[in-house]
Motif scaffolding. Structure first.
Motif, PDB file in Angstrom:
ATOM      1  N   CYS A  10       0.836  -1.206   0.000  1.00  0.00           N
ATOM      2  CA  CYS A  10       0.000   0.000   0.000  1.00  0.00           C
ATOM      3  C   CYS A  10       0.868   1.253   0.000  1.00  0.00           C
ATOM      4  O   CYS A  10       1.824   1.370   0.769  1.00  0.00           O
ATOM      5  CB  CYS A  10      -0.901  -0.012   1.230  1.00  0.00           C
ATOM      6  SG  CYS A  10      -1.870   1.519   1.427  1.00  0.00           S
ATOM      7  N   THR A  11       0.511   2.199  -0.860  1.00  0.00           N
ATOM      8  CA  THR A  11       1.239   3.466  -0.941  1.00  0.00           C
ATOM      9  C   THR A  11       0.486   4.604  -0.259  1.00  0.00           C
ATOM     10  O   THR A  11       0.966   5.736  -0.255  1.00  0.00           O
ATOM     11  CB  THR A  11       1.467   3.854  -2.419  1.00  0.00           C
ATOM     12  OG1 THR A  11       0.195   4.034  -3.047  1.00  0.00           O
ATOM     13  CG2 THR A  11       2.262   2.784  -3.150  1.00  0.00           C
ATOM     14  N   CYS A  13      -2.383   5.860  -1.294  1.00  0.00           N
ATOM     15  CA  CYS A  13      -2.866   6.763  -2.348  1.00  0.00           C
ATOM     16  C   CYS A  13      -4.252   7.322  -2.068  1.00  0.00           C
ATOM     17  O   CYS A  13      -4.674   8.273  -2.704  1.00  0.00           O
ATOM     18  CB  CYS A  13      -2.863   6.045  -3.687  1.00  0.00           C
ATOM     19  SG  CYS A  13      -4.213   4.873  -3.896  1.00  0.00           S
ATOM     20  N   SER A  14      -4.985   6.714  -1.167  1.00  0.00           N
ATOM     21  CA  SER A  14      -6.300   7.158  -0.687  1.00  0.00           C
ATOM     22  C   SER A  14      -7.482   6.707  -1.545  1.00  0.00           C
ATOM     23  O   SER A  14      -8.628   6.973  -1.196  1.00  0.00           O
ATOM     24  CB  SER A  14      -6.368   8.682  -0.489  1.00  0.00           C
ATOM     25  OG  SER A  14      -6.623   9.346  -1.718  1.00  0.00           O
ATOM     26  N   LEU A  15      -7.200   6.068  -2.651  1.00  0.00           N
ATOM     27  CA  LEU A  15      -8.289   5.694  -3.556  1.00  0.00           C
ATOM     28  C   LEU A  15      -9.347   4.826  -2.873  1.00  0.00           C
ATOM     29  O   LEU A  15     -10.543   5.116  -2.951  1.00  0.00           O
ATOM     30  CB  LEU A  15      -7.691   4.950  -4.753  1.00  0.00           C
ATOM     31  CG  LEU A  15      -8.493   4.943  -6.047  1.00  0.00           C
ATOM     32  CD1 LEU A  15      -8.700   6.365  -6.547  1.00  0.00           C
ATOM     33  CD2 LEU A  15      -7.780   4.131  -7.111  1.00  0.00           C
ATOM     34  N   CYS A  16      -8.918   3.787  -2.191  1.00  0.00           N
ATOM     35  CA  CYS A  16      -9.896   2.842  -1.633  1.00  0.00           C
ATOM     36  C   CYS A  16     -10.737   3.480  -0.536  1.00  0.00           C
ATOM     37  O   CYS A  16     -11.956   3.326  -0.522  1.00  0.00           O
ATOM     38  CB  CYS A  16      -9.208   1.577  -1.126  1.00  0.00           C
ATOM     39  SG  CYS A  16      -8.010   1.841   0.190  1.00  0.00           S
ATOM     40  N   CYS A  54      -7.082  -0.747  -7.079  1.00  0.00           N
ATOM     41  CA  CYS A  54      -5.905  -0.378  -6.278  1.00  0.00           C
ATOM     42  C   CYS A  54      -4.659  -0.386  -7.166  1.00  0.00           C
ATOM     43  O   CYS A  54      -4.289  -1.432  -7.690  1.00  0.00           O
ATOM     44  CB  CYS A  54      -5.728  -1.342  -5.114  1.00  0.00           C
ATOM     45  SG  CYS A  54      -4.174  -1.073  -4.215  1.00  0.00           S
ATOM     46  N   ILE A  59      -4.820  -4.723  -2.085  1.00  0.00           N
ATOM     47  CA  ILE A  59      -6.050  -5.221  -1.454  1.00  0.00           C
ATOM     48  C   ILE A  59      -6.262  -6.679  -1.856  1.00  0.00           C
ATOM     49  O   ILE A  59      -6.315  -6.992  -3.049  1.00  0.00           O
ATOM     50  CB  ILE A  59      -7.266  -4.370  -1.870  1.00  0.00           C
ATOM     51  CG1 ILE A  59      -7.038  -2.915  -1.453  1.00  0.00           C
ATOM     52  CG2 ILE A  59      -8.547  -4.929  -1.224  1.00  0.00           C
ATOM     53  CD1 ILE A  59      -8.109  -1.958  -1.967  1.00  0.00           C
TER      54      ILE A  59
HETATM   55  S1  SF4 Z   1      -6.045   1.957  -3.133  1.00  0.00           S
HETATM   56 FE1  SF4 Z   1      -5.959   1.761  -0.892  1.00  0.00          FE
HETATM   57  S2  SF4 Z   1      -4.793  -0.151  -0.508  1.00  0.00           S
HETATM   58 FE2  SF4 Z   1      -4.406   0.494  -2.621  1.00  0.00          FE
HETATM   59  S3  SF4 Z   1      -2.512   1.714  -2.517  1.00  0.00           S
HETATM   60 FE3  SF4 Z   1      -4.252   3.135  -2.414  1.00  0.00          FE
HETATM   61  S4  SF4 Z   1      -4.607   3.446  -0.208  1.00  0.00           S
HETATM   62 FE4  SF4 Z   1      -3.341   1.579  -0.446  1.00  0.00          FE
END
Ligand code: SF4
Length: 63
Positions: A10-11, A13-16, A54, A59
């Protein structure tokens, strides 16, 4: 189904957790965490979509 996150991938990135805040949240370390580990129904579908989306493939969905 069971949802987990591989923290080593996990980076943050905040997407999830932006897309599916019912299942994912940001943890204190800035990475994603799972808040509902066994989502059902519509939430399960959303969790799968988040896994597909992701960018770090962090995930993990286990059936
Ligand atoms: S989508 Fe969620 S689990 Fe995937 S890298 Fe971004 S923050 Fe991490």
């Amino acid at each position: 189904m069971k949802v987990t996150i591989d923290a080593s991938l996990c980076t943050g990135c905040s997407l999830c957790y932006s897309d599916v805040p019912e299942v994912f949240a940001m943890s204190d370390d800035g990475l994603a965490k799972v808040i509902v580990a066994s989502p059902a129904g519509d939430l399960a579908s959303k969790a799968k979509d988040a896994a597909d989306g992701c960018p770090a493939t962090a995930i993990i969905i286990a059936e």
